[in-house]
Write an enzyme that holds these catalytic residues in place. Structure first.
Site, PDB file in Angstrom:
ATOM      1  CB  VAL A 171       3.139  -4.570  -4.314  1.00 24.91           C
ATOM      2  CG1 VAL A 171       3.973  -5.324  -5.358  1.00 24.91           C
ATOM      3  CG2 VAL A 171       2.758  -5.500  -3.175  1.00 24.91           C
ATOM      4  CG  ASN A 213      -6.028  -2.555   4.347  1.00 30.97           C
ATOM      5  OD1 ASN A 213      -6.206  -1.408   4.705  1.00 30.97           O
ATOM      6  ND2 ASN A 213      -6.911  -3.227   3.621  1.00 30.97           N
ATOM      7  CB  THR A 214      -0.586  -6.309   4.867  1.00 26.56           C
ATOM      8  OG1 THR A 214      -1.793  -6.683   5.543  1.00 26.56           O
ATOM      9  CG2 THR A 214       0.597  -6.956   5.576  1.00 26.56           C
ATOM     10  CB  THR A 245      -5.332  -7.213   5.103  1.00 20.40           C
ATOM     11  OG1 THR A 245      -4.017  -6.765   4.751  1.00 20.40           O
ATOM     12  CG2 THR A 245      -5.575  -6.976   6.582  1.00 20.40           C
ATOM     13  CB  ALA A 262      -8.470   1.186  -5.689  1.00 19.21           C
ATOM     14  CG  ASP A 263      -7.953  -4.031  -3.241  1.00 23.53           C
ATOM     15  OD1 ASP A 263      -9.039  -3.412  -3.210  1.00 23.53           O
ATOM     16  OD2 ASP A 263      -7.581  -4.777  -2.308  1.00 23.53           O
TER      17      ASP A 263
END
Length: 258
Positions: free
Chosen positions: A13, A9-10, A133, A109-110
């Protein structure tokens, strides 16, 4: 070489993974409007600084919790790297683990990728704390099944809400207080104490409650950029894995040959 992309969200990578080792990593602010061409200009320059050409990348895997960002990342992969990207959670890159929750289709997913990596790296029941986040707390049992967890506001999100809602409060940097005192003598110190020690108390309290409910010994794994900051003043973490998501993506990509 694998290009692993974790779109949060932020930040988004990007990491180059070679033989299981992360050779380089870069991050850019998440913006769903950023085009594949813009990503390519930025990423090509960074690859050049590492002495690499785009042709070194022969596989791409993407994990995202920002659906609107996915299309442009797919364009980046197909147009500039010449490969169809693997999308974490979609065939042929299914999770390969039991999602023992009420709405498995809604799991980020993360969090799924973190669970895969943590189970591969550490035996037994695990509590995974991810500082992003949002701050998430996830339970992965000793068999590798995802059993559920907690979503709490991230520390930066909490600070932003406090500053935006209280007109006289200044914006401060998040850092460990200079002393262990929880009684501040000025506004900035009081804010720092409230944010930092309040967050430590939340982490310790939620982890303790999760361990009690699990009912078996559970190892606590921390990841995310702020994990090291909190490690200084709590012994709740058994291990810090700053690249947990990227390592999980590499493990998923390794399952797909060719």
């Amino acid at each position: 070489m694998l290009l692993a992309v974790d779109a949060g969200n932020t930040n988004v990578v990007f990491a180059l993974v070679d033989g299981g080792d992360i050779r380089a990593r870069w991050r850019i602010a998440t913006d769903p409007r950023r085009t594949g061409d813009e990503y390519a200009v930025w990423l090509t320059a960074l690859l050049g600084l590492e002495g690499l050409d785009r042709k070194a990348v022969d596989k791409v895997i993407i994990s995202t919790v920002v659906p609107r960002a996915l299309h442009n990342l797919e364009v980046l992969s197909t147009k500039y790297f010449g490969v169809d990207p693997l999308i974490a959670g979609r065939d042929p890159v299914g999770w390969g683990m039991d999602l023992d929750v009420d709405e498995p289709q809604n799991l980020g997913a993360d969090r799924a990728v973190n669970a895969i990596a943590a189970h591969a790296l550490h035996p037994g029941d695990l509590v995974i704390v991810d500082f992003g986040t949002a701050s998430t707390f996830d339970w992965v049992d000793y068999r590798g099944a995802y059993k559920g967890g907690i979503i709490a506001p991230g520390i930066n999100l909490s600070l932003d809400a406090l500053v935006n809602a209280a007109a006289k409060l200044p914006r401060i940097a998040i850092e460990a207080p200079a002393t262990d005192s929880v009684i501040g003598r000025n506004t900035v110190d009081q804010m720092n104490i409230g944010i930092y020690w309040g967050y430590v108390a939340m982490i310790e309290g939620l982890v303790a409650r999760m361990k009690t409910e699990i009912g078996r010994p559970a190892k606590v794994i921390a990841t995310g950029g702020l994990a090291v900051l909190f490690e200084q003043h709590t012994n709740v973490f058994d291990a810090i894995e700053p690249d947990l998501t990227l390592r999980g993506l590499a493990m998923l990509a390794e399952r797909v040959k060719g």
